[in-house]
Structure formats: structure tokens, C-alpha cells
Design an enzyme around this catalytic site. Structure first.
Site, PDB file in Angstrom:
ATOM      1  N   ARG A 190       0.805  -1.224   0.000  1.00 15.12           N
ATOM      2  CA  ARG A 190       0.000   0.000   0.000  1.00 15.12           C
ATOM      3  C   ARG A 190       0.841   1.278   0.000  1.00 15.12           C
ATOM      4  NH1 ARG A 190      -2.326  -3.758  -1.072  1.00 15.12           N
ATOM      5  NH2 ARG A 190      -4.277  -4.593  -0.227  1.00 15.12           N
ATOM      6  N   SER A 239     -11.076   0.691   3.151  1.00 10.79           N
ATOM      7  CA  SER A 239     -10.265   0.412   4.339  1.00 10.79           C
ATOM      8  C   SER A 239      -9.553   1.676   4.811  1.00 10.79           C
ATOM      9  CB  SER A 239      -9.232  -0.675   4.043  1.00 10.79           C
ATOM     10  OG  SER A 239      -9.870  -1.902   3.758  1.00 10.79           O
ATOM     11  N   GLU A 309      -4.266   3.877   5.819  1.00 14.54           N
ATOM     12  CA  GLU A 309      -4.257   3.619   4.385  1.00 14.54           C
ATOM     13  C   GLU A 309      -4.849   4.814   3.641  1.00 14.54           C
ATOM     14  OE1 GLU A 309      -6.414   0.360   1.518  1.00 14.54           O
ATOM     15  OE2 GLU A 309      -5.165  -0.398   3.151  1.00 14.54           O
TER      16      GLU A 309
END
Length: 316
Positions: A190, A239, A309
Site C-alpha cells: 500500500r 479500508s 491507508e
């Protein structure tokens, strides 16, 4: 800078433009300037007319970003459905000389797809199905655009964007397009390093040929799994936190007793603890406060510091 300062533009330029409608949380302030380019070439024309020190913010589906209530200084560029070209490309044209990865171009049952930054990942997945490319199915689970997926190495259901990338096109502040290969970046979970004040405008993806029916079945199975486990149709960003090594952010948040926790109209989802919902009237400040509360509480309970994130941008 006002509209009259620009010439030759085919896109749409707005000043003091509300941004909430362009984010999946439906929150955020205004952009000083907001540009929707007609296409990639129009975007180049626009950038050549901006001051070299103009702050730029790129926005796709707005699904992994929290824009603060004070809005964004400078210019916001919307790529969604603007940089929208999606095609199978001639293998002779795609990075053969620069990458040195001849196996990608030797036939070998592989297909190369070029997708511009404003193409949604869902559309890329469907295009893969139409070409009989089974290993692109995971893109159906990414709620964003190709540009965002490249910028953060987005993933879903075991797949990750940069595992399929053989090259990218980036654009600098002057509107120049550069072709770059994966070895010029540091790819993490990520996170992608090495963009160097450039922006992803297209990706070249390499997929294996497969059974079209199996590809369609794979996408349907992934979407069914997502719909069962996530609060689809609600105002959220996806998320909020990255999964820590060997664990899941949702499990840590749930075991800390935070499902249903709310600040203002922002609430930790009862269905999936790594989702924060706007119940209708939340401010960006409500959501940001809840993000910090969750991270702090998980750290106190489990001794693990969750890493965001979602990208938080703009002025408070």
C-alpha cells in the site's frame, strides 16, 4: 488565476469549487481551482499554463482520501472518466527497449493492456474478462481508479496492482509525459516511492490468457464476497488502516470494542470494523477525529500502532 488567464482549454475549469461530491465519504471543503480535462492532451495544455509553483492535487474516484473541511489550496485535477483510454496495446510499442523484459513481449499467452489514470478498477476488471484474462479479476474489488491503484499499490483478495505492472506513464508539473518501469520505483504494501513530484497518468498491465467464463466467475465470486463482508453502498473510503504484518486491522479494531463507536455522524462500521461511515451529516473533522481515536485506542489495547491507508489532505 481566473478562467480568463487560460487559453485553448477544452475541459472545464471552476473556481472555489465544492469537493464533497467527488469523494466517497461525501465530505470536504472547496478547491481554489478545479479542472476536469477533456483528455490527456487537454491536460497537458492546461498544465503548461499553470505557474510552476502551483500546488496540484489529483483526484480519481475519491475513495481513498479524506479532504479536510478547509478545502485544498491550488488546483485539483479530476481524472475520473476524463483520462479514460483503455485498450490492448501492440507489444512492440510497450517498453521493450527500456525494460529489457523480453518475456513479456514474446507472445507466451500474455496480453498487455494500457489503462489511463481515470479508468475505474472495476472497468479494468471487466475489460480483462472481455479479453479472457483471468488474473485481472482482483481489480473488481478495488474501489478506485487506475491512477489511485498505481499510487498506493492497491490490492484486493490477494491481488496487488504492481504485480501486474510492466510500465507506467507519468506526467510532471510542466505537462511532460515520461515512460517509466517498475524498477524505478520502490514498491511496498500500500505504498509506492519514487514518483518524484510526478503523477501517474497511465499503466501498462500484463495478464495471462485464461478462460473468459472462469474470469467472469472469479469476478462474481469476489464481488459476492465483498458484498457480504463490507458495507457496500454506504458513504465510506474503503479500508481506513493498512493491515499490520500477520494480522488484520479490522480484527484489532473489533476486538478493542470499537464497532459502532461514533464521533458526530462518523461511525465505525458494525459490518466491517476497518470502515468508517458517514451516517449522513459527518464533517471531515468528525471522521479525522474518529480515525485518531481508533488508532490510539488500538495502540492502548493491543500495543500495535495502526498505519493509515487513507490519505488525509487539505486545510483544517
Amino acid at each position: 488565476m481566473d478562467k480568463e488567464n487560460f487559453t485553448r482549454l477544452r475541459g472545464e475549469l471552476f473556481c472555489d469549487h465544492p469537493l464533497a461530491r467527488y469523494t466517497s465519504w461525501r465530505v470536504g471543503g472547496k478547491a481554489e481551482r478545479f479542472y476536469r480535462p477533456a483528455d490527456l492532451f487537454d491536460l497537458q495544455d492546461f498544465l503548461t499554463q499553470l505557474p510552476s509553483d502551483e500546488p496540484l492535487t489529483w483526484l480519481g474516484l475519491g475513495s481513498n482520501v479524506l479532504i479536510r473541511d478547509g478545502g485544498i489550496k491550488g488546483t485539483v485535477i479530476l481524472t475520473l472518466n476524463r483520462l479514460k483510454e483503455l485498450s490492448v496495446v501492440n507489444s512492440q510499442l510497450a517498453f521493450r527497449e527500456k525494460s529489457g523484459t523480453e518475456d513479456f513481449f514474446s507472445g507466451n499467452g500474455k496480453t498487455i493492456i494500457r489503462a489511463e489514470a481515470g479508468v475505474t478498477c472495476a472497468k479494468l476488471a471487466k475489460f480483462c474478462v472481455s479479453q479472457g484474462l483471468e488474473d485481472g479479476a482482483f481489480f473488481a474489488g478495488i474501489p478506485g481508479t487506475v491512477g489511485g491503484a498505481l499510487a498506493m499499490n492497491a490490492g484486493a483478495f490477494g491481488g496487488e496492482t504492481w504485480r501486474t505492472v510492466i510500465g507506467v506513464e507519468t506526467m510532471n508539473h510542466q505537462g511532460e509525459i515520461l515512460k517509466r518501469t517498475p524498477d524505478e520505483f520502490k514498491i511496498h504494501y500500500r505504498q509506492v516511492e519514487g514518483l518524484e513530484n510526478q503523477f501517474f497518468i497511465a499503466g501498462y498491465f500484463c495478464f495471462n490468457h485464461g478462460d473468459p467464463d472462469k474470469a467472469k466467475t472469479a469476478i462474481n465470486a469476489l464481488l459476492k464476497k465483498r458484498n457480504l463482508s463490507q458495507p457496500i453502498g454506504k458513504y465510506s473510503c474503503g479500508s481506513v488502516f493498512r493491515n499490520p504484518p500477520g494480522d488484520y486491522a479490522a480484527r484489532l479494531i473489533e476486538s478493542a470494542g470499537l464497532k459502532g463507536k461514533s464521533i458526530g455522524s462518523a461511525e465505525v462500521s458494525e459490518k466491517h470494523a476497518n470502515f468508517i461511515l458517514n451516517k449522513g451529516n459527518a464533517s471531515a473533522a468528525d471522521i479525522e477525529a474518529l480515525i485518531h481515536y481508533v488508532a490510539q485506542h488500538v495502540s492502548q489495547i493491543h500495543g500495535i500502532q495502526l498505519v493509515k491507508e487513507v490519505h488525509i489532505i487539505g486545510r483544517s
